[in-house]
Design a protein around this motif. Structure first.
Motif, short mmCIF file in Angstrom:
data_model
loop_
_atom_site.label_atom_id
_atom_site.label_comp_id
_atom_site.label_asym_id
_atom_site.label_seq_id
_atom_site.Cartn_x
_atom_site.Cartn_y
_atom_site.Cartn_z
N SER A 1 73.76 33.65 92.37
CA SER A 1 72.84 34.61 92.13
C SER A 1 72.22 35.10 93.24
CB SER A 1 72.12 34.39 91.00
OG SER A 1 71.16 35.46 90.80
N LEU A 2 71.68 34.14 94.31
CA LEU A 2 70.97 34.61 95.46
C LEU A 2 71.82 35.24 96.26
CD1 LEU A 2 68.38 32.27 97.31
CD2 LEU A 2 70.24 33.46 98.53
N GLU B 1 74.67 36.98 95.68
CA GLU B 1 74.82 38.44 95.03
C GLU B 1 73.75 39.42 95.22
OE1 GLU B 1 75.76 38.23 90.93
OE2 GLU B 1 77.50 36.82 91.37
N GLU B 2 72.43 38.88 94.93
CA GLU B 2 71.22 39.53 95.27
C GLU B 2 70.99 40.13 96.64
OE1 GLU B 2 68.79 40.74 93.04
OE2 GLU B 2 70.08 40.09 91.22
N VAL B 3 71.29 39.15 97.63
CA VAL B 3 71.11 39.62 98.99
C VAL B 3 72.15 40.18 99.83
CG1 VAL B 3 69.02 38.29 99.15
CG2 VAL B 3 71.26 37.38 99.81
N GLN B 4 73.26 40.17 99.23
CA GLN B 4 74.51 40.60 100.24
C GLN B 4 74.27 41.87 100.72
OE1 GLN B 4 77.69 39.96 97.33
NE2 GLN B 4 77.66 42.55 97.06
N ALA C 1 71.43 43.26 101.41
CA ALA C 1 69.86 43.60 101.80
C ALA C 1 69.97 43.40 103.38
CB ALA C 1 68.81 42.29 101.68
N ASN D 1 69.57 38.91 105.28
CA ASN D 1 70.37 38.11 104.35
C ASN D 1 70.78 36.51 105.17
OD1 ASN D 1 73.22 37.90 104.54
ND2 ASN D 1 72.90 40.03 104.04
N HIS E 1 64.95 32.82 95.65
CA HIS E 1 65.82 33.67 94.81
C HIS E 1 64.86 35.19 95.02
CE1 HIS E 1 67.48 36.25 91.68
NE2 HIS E 1 68.65 35.47 91.92
N PRO E 2 65.56 35.95 95.42
CA PRO E 2 64.47 37.26 95.64
C PRO E 2 63.82 37.75 94.28
CG PRO E 2 66.77 37.82 96.33
CD PRO E 2 66.83 36.33 95.52
N GLY E 3 64.10 37.23 93.14
CA GLY E 3 63.32 37.47 91.97
C GLY E 3 61.93 36.77 92.07
N SER F 1 60.39 36.32 95.01
CA SER F 1 59.80 36.55 96.59
C SER F 1 58.43 37.02 96.50
CB SER F 1 60.68 37.56 97.33
OG SER F 1 60.61 38.77 96.72
#
Length: 174
Positions: free
Chosen positions: A21-22, A24-27, A29, A32, A101-103, A105
């Motif tokens: 999940s991490l 996927e979220e930052v790819q 950004a 990263n 995890h960006p959620g 941050s």
């Protein structure tokens, strides 16, 4: 409430899902870690770290918010750096696969995880804590410096996920 604990082998699927999940979220950004799903961190690596009790989980709101692996294994290229702390291989702990995890941050979780890593190294009587970060990952570099890590130099290092890439190396002197 935020807590940090050693993960268990039974949590392998949850830990793997956290990293997937991490990634996927930052790819896409701006900053990263350069990680790639199923390449780094590999499931076998996570399982081994859990079996050896080297994987630490930061939990918030009943979910995995952060993870890191702490062990005495450093990349062989680390020998090429003139570290401030003179220490042998068994006297240095390295931080691997550290991610928030960006959620989660902006909540100080990264700081708490790094402070815990320092405390663990201190409790083990080690001389230093070392890590590398993909060059240009400014938020990570700012976090490490805020906690007290000092920039030690840069190296071109090969990792499975990044290939040959430039990394900045940091050290926390215990």
């Amino acid at each position: 409430m935020f807590t940090i604990r050693i993960g268990s082998v039974e949590e392998l699927e949850k830990v793997k899902a956290f990293y997937d999940s991490l990634i996927e979220e930052v790819q896409n950004a701006e900053y990263n870690p350069g990680w790639k799903k199923d390449i780094y961190p590999r499931e076998e690596m996570l399982k081994e770290a859990l079996e050896k009790k080297e994987l630490y989980i930061g939990e918030a709101e009943g979910k995995i918010a952060a993870c890191m692996i702490l062990n005495l294994v450093c990349n062989e290229r680390y020998q090429e750096i003139s570290w401030k702390t003179q220490a042998g291989p068994g006297e240095v702990m390295a931080v691997h696969t550290f991610g928030v995890h960006p959620g989660f941050s902006g909540r100080g979780i990264g700081t708490r995880m790094m402070e815990e890593a320092v405390k663990i190294a201190e409790d083990m009587g080690l001389k230093a804590l070392r890590l590398d970060v993909l060059e240009g990952n400014l938020p990570a570099e700012r976090l490490y410096e805020k906690v007290g890590f000092q920039y030690a130099g840069s190296l071109n290092i090969f990792y499975e996920d990044t290939g040959w890439a430039d990394f900045n190396l940091y050290e926390y002197e215990i």
